[in-house]
Each structure stands twice: as structure tokens, then as C-alpha cells.
Design a protein around this motif. Sequence first.
Motif, PDB file in Angstrom:
ATOM      1  N   GLU A   1      10.924 -23.283  15.859  1.00 26.59           N
ATOM      2  CA  GLU A   1       9.660 -23.569  16.530  1.00 26.59           C
ATOM      3  C   GLU A   1       8.838 -22.305  16.750  1.00 26.59           C
ATOM      4  N   VAL A   2       9.503 -21.193  17.068  1.00 32.27           N
ATOM      5  CA  VAL A   2       8.796 -19.915  17.223  1.00 32.27           C
ATOM      6  C   VAL A   2       8.118 -19.539  15.909  1.00 32.27           C
ATOM      7  N   LEU A   3       8.847 -19.639  14.795  1.00 34.32           N
ATOM      8  CA  LEU A   3       8.283 -19.302  13.485  1.00 34.32           C
ATOM      9  C   LEU A   3       7.155 -20.260  13.095  1.00 34.32           C
ATOM     10  N   LYS A   4       7.343 -21.548  13.336  1.00 25.89           N
ATOM     11  CA  LYS A   4       6.303 -22.516  12.985  1.00 25.89           C
ATOM     12  C   LYS A   4       5.031 -22.267  13.782  1.00 25.89           C
ATOM     13  N   GLU A   5       5.167 -21.984  15.073  1.00 30.45           N
ATOM     14  CA  GLU A   5       3.987 -21.720  15.892  1.00 30.45           C
ATOM     15  C   GLU A   5       3.277 -20.452  15.421  1.00 30.45           C
ATOM     16  N   ALA A   6       4.046 -19.404  15.113  1.00 33.89           N
ATOM     17  CA  ALA A   6       3.448 -18.164  14.595  1.00 33.89           C
ATOM     18  C   ALA A   6       2.747 -18.440  13.268  1.00 33.89           C
TER      19      ALA A   6
ATOM     20  N   VAL B   1       0.888  -1.159   0.000  1.00 31.67           N
ATOM     21  CA  VAL B   1       0.000   0.000   0.000  1.00 31.67           C
ATOM     22  C   VAL B   1       0.928   1.212   0.000  1.00 31.67           C
ATOM     23  N   GLY B   2       1.261   1.688  -1.181  1.00 32.02           N
ATOM     24  CA  GLY B   2       2.248   2.759  -1.279  1.00 32.02           C
ATOM     25  C   GLY B   2       3.647   2.176  -1.327  1.00 32.02           C
ATOM     26  N   TYR B   3       4.621   3.000  -0.952  1.00 31.69           N
ATOM     27  CA  TYR B   3       6.020   2.588  -0.985  1.00 31.69           C
ATOM     28  C   TYR B   3       6.335   1.719   0.233  1.00 31.69           C
ATOM     29  N   SER B   4       7.041   0.617   0.016  1.00 34.97           N
ATOM     30  CA  SER B   4       7.477  -0.257   1.103  1.00 34.97           C
ATOM     31  C   SER B   4       8.911  -0.691   0.848  1.00 34.97           C
ATOM     32  N   ASP B   5       9.664  -0.866   1.916  1.00 43.88           N
ATOM     33  CA  ASP B   5      11.037  -1.341   1.838  1.00 43.88           C
ATOM     34  C   ASP B   5      11.101  -2.639   2.627  1.00 43.88           C
ATOM     35  N   LEU B   6      11.560  -3.708   1.971  1.00 45.77           N
ATOM     36  CA  LEU B   6      11.558  -5.035   2.590  1.00 45.77           C
ATOM     37  C   LEU B   6      12.962  -5.624   2.629  1.00 45.77           C
ATOM     38  N   PHE B   7      13.206  -6.442   3.643  1.00 46.03           N
ATOM     39  CA  PHE B   7      14.383  -7.293   3.656  1.00 46.03           C
ATOM     40  C   PHE B   7      13.953  -8.618   3.057  1.00 46.03           C
ATOM     41  N   CYS B   8      14.799  -9.211   2.248  1.00 50.78           N
ATOM     42  CA  CYS B   8      14.504 -10.496   1.622  1.00 50.78           C
ATOM     43  C   CYS B   8      15.479 -11.525   2.174  1.00 50.78           C
ATOM     44  N   LEU B   9      14.944 -12.609   2.695  1.00 51.99           N
ATOM     45  CA  LEU B   9      15.773 -13.674   3.242  1.00 51.99           C
ATOM     46  C   LEU B   9      15.529 -14.923   2.414  1.00 51.99           C
ATOM     47  N   ARG B  10      16.567 -15.374   1.711  1.00 55.00           N
ATOM     48  CA  ARG B  10      16.432 -16.564   0.869  1.00 55.00           C
ATOM     49  C   ARG B  10      16.193 -17.811   1.711  1.00 55.00           C
ATOM     50  N   LYS B  11      15.515 -18.779   1.140  1.00 56.30           N
ATOM     51  CA  LYS B  11      15.192 -20.022   1.844  1.00 56.30           C
ATOM     52  C   LYS B  11      16.452 -20.679   2.406  1.00 56.30           C
ATOM     53  N   GLU B  12      17.495 -20.748   1.600  1.00 59.11           N
ATOM     54  CA  GLU B  12      18.734 -21.390   2.032  1.00 59.11           C
ATOM     55  C   GLU B  12      19.324 -20.686   3.252  1.00 59.11           C
ATOM     56  N   ASP B  13      19.299 -19.355   3.242  1.00 55.27           N
ATOM     57  CA  ASP B  13      19.842 -18.584   4.365  1.00 55.27           C
ATOM     58  C   ASP B  13      18.996 -18.764   5.620  1.00 55.27           C
ATOM     59  N   LEU B  14      17.672 -18.759   5.445  1.00 53.89           N
ATOM     60  CA  LEU B  14      16.783 -18.968   6.583  1.00 53.89           C
ATOM     61  C   LEU B  14      17.019 -20.340   7.196  1.00 53.89           C
ATOM     62  N   LEU B  15      17.045 -21.385   6.374  1.00 54.83           N
ATOM     63  CA  LEU B  15      17.223 -22.738   6.887  1.00 54.83           C
ATOM     64  C   LEU B  15      18.588 -22.911   7.546  1.00 54.83           C
ATOM     65  N   HIS B  16      19.609 -22.291   6.984  1.00 54.12           N
ATOM     66  CA  HIS B  16      20.950 -22.340   7.585  1.00 54.12           C
ATOM     67  C   HIS B  16      20.923 -21.704   8.977  1.00 54.12           C
ATOM     68  N   ALA B  17      20.309 -20.534   9.081  1.00 59.16           N
ATOM     69  CA  ALA B  17      20.233 -19.847  10.379  1.00 59.16           C
ATOM     70  C   ALA B  17      19.412 -20.654  11.372  1.00 59.16           C
ATOM     71  N   LEU B  18      18.320 -21.257  10.904  1.00 58.51           N
ATOM     72  CA  LEU B  18      17.463 -22.028  11.807  1.00 58.51           C
ATOM     73  C   LEU B  18      18.128 -23.321  12.267  1.00 58.51           C
ATOM     74  N   ASN B  19      19.082 -23.826  11.501  1.00 55.38           N
ATOM     75  CA  ASN B  19      19.860 -24.980  11.970  1.00 55.38           C
ATOM     76  C   ASN B  19      20.701 -24.594  13.181  1.00 55.38           C
ATOM     77  N   ASP B  20      21.189 -23.351  13.191  1.00 55.82           N
ATOM     78  CA  ASP B  20      21.989 -22.854  14.310  1.00 55.82           C
ATOM     79  C   ASP B  20      21.118 -22.430  15.488  1.00 55.82           C
ATOM     80  N   TYR B  21      19.863 -22.080  15.232  1.00 51.70           N
ATOM     81  CA  TYR B  21      18.936 -21.610  16.266  1.00 51.70           C
ATOM     82  C   TYR B  21      17.612 -22.368  16.157  1.00 51.70           C
ATOM     83  N   PRO B  22      17.601 -23.654  16.534  1.00 52.83           N
ATOM     84  CA  PRO B  22      16.389 -24.472  16.353  1.00 52.83           C
ATOM     85  C   PRO B  22      15.184 -23.944  17.126  1.00 52.83           C
ATOM     86  N   GLU B  23      15.405 -23.234  18.222  1.00 51.23           N
ATOM     87  CA  GLU B  23      14.268 -22.688  18.970  1.00 51.23           C
ATOM     88  C   GLU B  23      13.521 -21.645  18.137  1.00 51.23           C
ATOM     89  N   MET B  24      14.220 -20.920  17.282  1.00 46.48           N
ATOM     90  CA  MET B  24      13.556 -19.945  16.409  1.00 46.48           C
ATOM     91  C   MET B  24      12.710 -20.644  15.351  1.00 46.48           C
TER      92      MET B  24
END
Length: 131
Positions: A75-80, A50-73
Amino acid sequence: MFIVKQGMLQVTADDGRALATLSDGSYFGEISLLNVGKNGNRRTANVRSVGYSDLFCLRKEDLLHALNDYPEMREVLKEAARKKLARDAKPQQSEENQETERKISFTNSVELADTLGKTSRGSGKTRPDSG
């Protein structure tokens, strides 16, 4: 996955029904990347700026790599994500409930950005993969 740095986005169902309004700190796209829900990793909604927006883009590979290091996150994301799917299946809720969920979403986004910032960085400006 996308994290809203600045701006406002409207989330709608395929039938045009408004599901949510996203603003600074909100995120979307995790449902598909984490394979949550009955649709597998298919798109579950439409998102329009809705108008101008600025987004951060996180690639699937980067997200999964980070979540391997932080498994509690993971679960937080899955529950959300499960809560989003359940909420989207219900009729439109009150503005007060939407505001509460936006605040929760913002808090989760800050935690996610802080956690992921330790392992990878992304920019809303898309660029070709570097290899």
C-alpha cells in the motif's frame, strides 16, 4: 524495479519533458510492477543515467513475494506510485517541492530496502536468472 544505490538519473516523459531527477535512495519501476494507473503494467516514463550510476535490481517475482509477507508496504508503494503519476501529469514544479519529494522518496526507499532486505537481496550488476 530499480533502487538507486549511487548516482543521478533523469526521468522524462515521451515528449521529452523532464519529470524528475532521481538520486541515491530513489526508486522506479514500481508503477508497472504493481499495475498502478491507467496504463496497466506498461512503462510510464523514460529513465536515463546522468553519468555513472549503481542500481539495485529487484525482480517482479521477488518484489511480489516480499510484498505478500509485508502487505502494508504494498500500500505504501501503491500510494507513492499514484502520487508520482499525479505529479507527472502536472507542469514542472519548483525545486523546493522536488527536494521535498526526493527526501520523502529516500525515506520510503530506506523503509522498502530494510523490509525487502529481510526476504531477498539484489545487486545492480545484472546477471542471468539462475533457474
